[in-house]
Design a protein around this motif. Structure first.
Motif, PDB file in Angstrom:
ATOM      1  N   ASP A  25       0.815  -1.216   0.000  1.00  0.00           N
ATOM      2  CA  ASP A  25       0.000   0.000   0.000  1.00  0.00           C
ATOM      3  C   ASP A  25       0.849   1.267   0.000  1.00  0.00           C
ATOM      4  O   ASP A  25       0.317   2.377   0.002  1.00  0.00           O
ATOM      5  CB  ASP A  25      -0.920   0.027   1.230  1.00  0.00           C
TER       6      ASP A  25
ATOM      7  N   SER B  31       3.435   3.819  -1.799  1.00  0.00           N
ATOM      8  CA  SER B  31       3.946   4.222  -3.111  1.00  0.00           C
ATOM      9  C   SER B  31       4.847   5.431  -2.957  1.00  0.00           C
ATOM     10  O   SER B  31       4.599   6.307  -2.122  1.00  0.00           O
ATOM     11  CB  SER B  31       2.794   4.539  -4.077  1.00  0.00           C
TER      12      SER B  31
ATOM     13  N   VAL C  70       0.384   6.359   1.307  1.00  0.00           N
ATOM     14  CA  VAL C  70      -0.043   5.069   1.842  1.00  0.00           C
ATOM     15  C   VAL C  70      -1.525   4.913   1.548  1.00  0.00           C
ATOM     16  O   VAL C  70      -2.335   5.773   1.927  1.00  0.00           O
ATOM     17  CB  VAL C  70       0.221   4.974   3.353  1.00  0.00           C
ATOM     18  N   LYS C  71      -1.869   3.859   0.817  1.00  0.00           N
ATOM     19  CA  LYS C  71      -3.253   3.611   0.412  1.00  0.00           C
ATOM     20  C   LYS C  71      -3.849   4.821  -0.298  1.00  0.00           C
ATOM     21  O   LYS C  71      -5.013   5.167  -0.113  1.00  0.00           O
ATOM     22  CB  LYS C  71      -4.107   3.224   1.620  1.00  0.00           C
TER      23      LYS C  71
ATOM     24  N   GLU D 153       1.966  -0.163   7.133  1.00  0.00           N
ATOM     25  CA  GLU D 153       2.881  -0.456   6.038  1.00  0.00           C
ATOM     26  C   GLU D 153       4.326  -0.314   6.499  1.00  0.00           C
ATOM     27  O   GLU D 153       5.168  -1.164   6.254  1.00  0.00           O
ATOM     28  CB  GLU D 153       2.610   0.498   4.871  1.00  0.00           C
TER      29      GLU D 153
END
Length: 226
Positions: A135, A137, A147-148, A208
């Motif tokens: 999740d 990037s 995140v997400k 994460e």
């Protein structure tokens, strides 16, 4: 375009001395003699860097750092006559990027400020791809971590740390190696600074971060096999 700095120092002579050196290097300098004035200037003026004294009247540097970091990821250099490790760790926990002790050389301070800005500016546009880890990037072209799908507000030092860990994904990195690469070979502070920044980075990345950045004996590892 000139870089701009907010210099917060209650000693008028020291402030004038430091300002002179920054202006010689073509910096635009905004001066504040105490924390409250500094926050007023920060609210009204866009600056690239904050150099912040700790022991000041009306509002100390810790409070100013906390207030600024609550709304901005602008690089912050703390300067103080206090040399205790716990003070340095507190500064980093509050989001400072560098920590210099007095008496200081204005030339060295300007050099540190310039190097910090170059490192920050140099992270943009190095790679066009978006790297994805579950999740998490990282868009290194846009300098955005998410995140997400939700952007995460990282300080310049936290971002540098994350990029360094990603670059060496799968490898165990000692605290000393991380200090040398992210803080520089001339850093003389406590190696626990790495622990503090890792802790903050993991907290900001949430679940994460907790299982991507793992502790391996005396070092850290960015694990891509999630």
């Amino acid at each position: 375009m000139k870089r701009s700095i907010l210099l917060v120092e209650d000693d008028a002579l020291m402030r004038e001395f430091i300002t002179d050196y920054f202006k010689r290097e073509q910096w635009e300098v905004h001066e504040a003699e105490n924390g409250r004035i500094a926050l007023d200037i920060f609210e009204q003026t866009s600056v690239d860097l904050v150099v912040l004294d700790i022991m000041m009247p009306e509002m100390d540097g810790w409070s100013v750092c906390r207030r600024i970091r609550g709304k901005s990821d602008v690089p912050i250099i703390i300067m103080t006559a206090r040399t205790e490790d716990d003070d340095q760790l507190l500064g980093f926990e509050l989001g400072a990027d560098e920590y210099v002790t007095k008496p200081l050389s204005p030339r060295v301070l300007v050099a540190r400020a310039t190097a910090l800005m170059k490192r920050k500016e140099g992270t943009v546009g190095r790679a066009s791809e978006v790297q994805v880890f579950g999740d998490l990037s990282i868009n290194r072209e846009a300098h955005v971590v998410a995140v997400k799908g939700t952007a995460v507000n990282l300080t310049p030092k936290e971002y540098e740390l994350l990029i360094f860990l990603v670059k060496h994904a799968g490898k165990v990195l000692t605290r000393e190696a991380i200090l040398d690469a992210v803080w520089g070979y001339d850093y003389l502070g406590d190696s626990r600074t790495v622990d503090t920044h890792i802790k903050k980075l993991r907290a900001k990345l949430g679940d994460e971060g907790r299982y991507i950045v793992t502790v391996i004996r005396s070092g850290y590892k960015f694990d891509v096999n999630i």
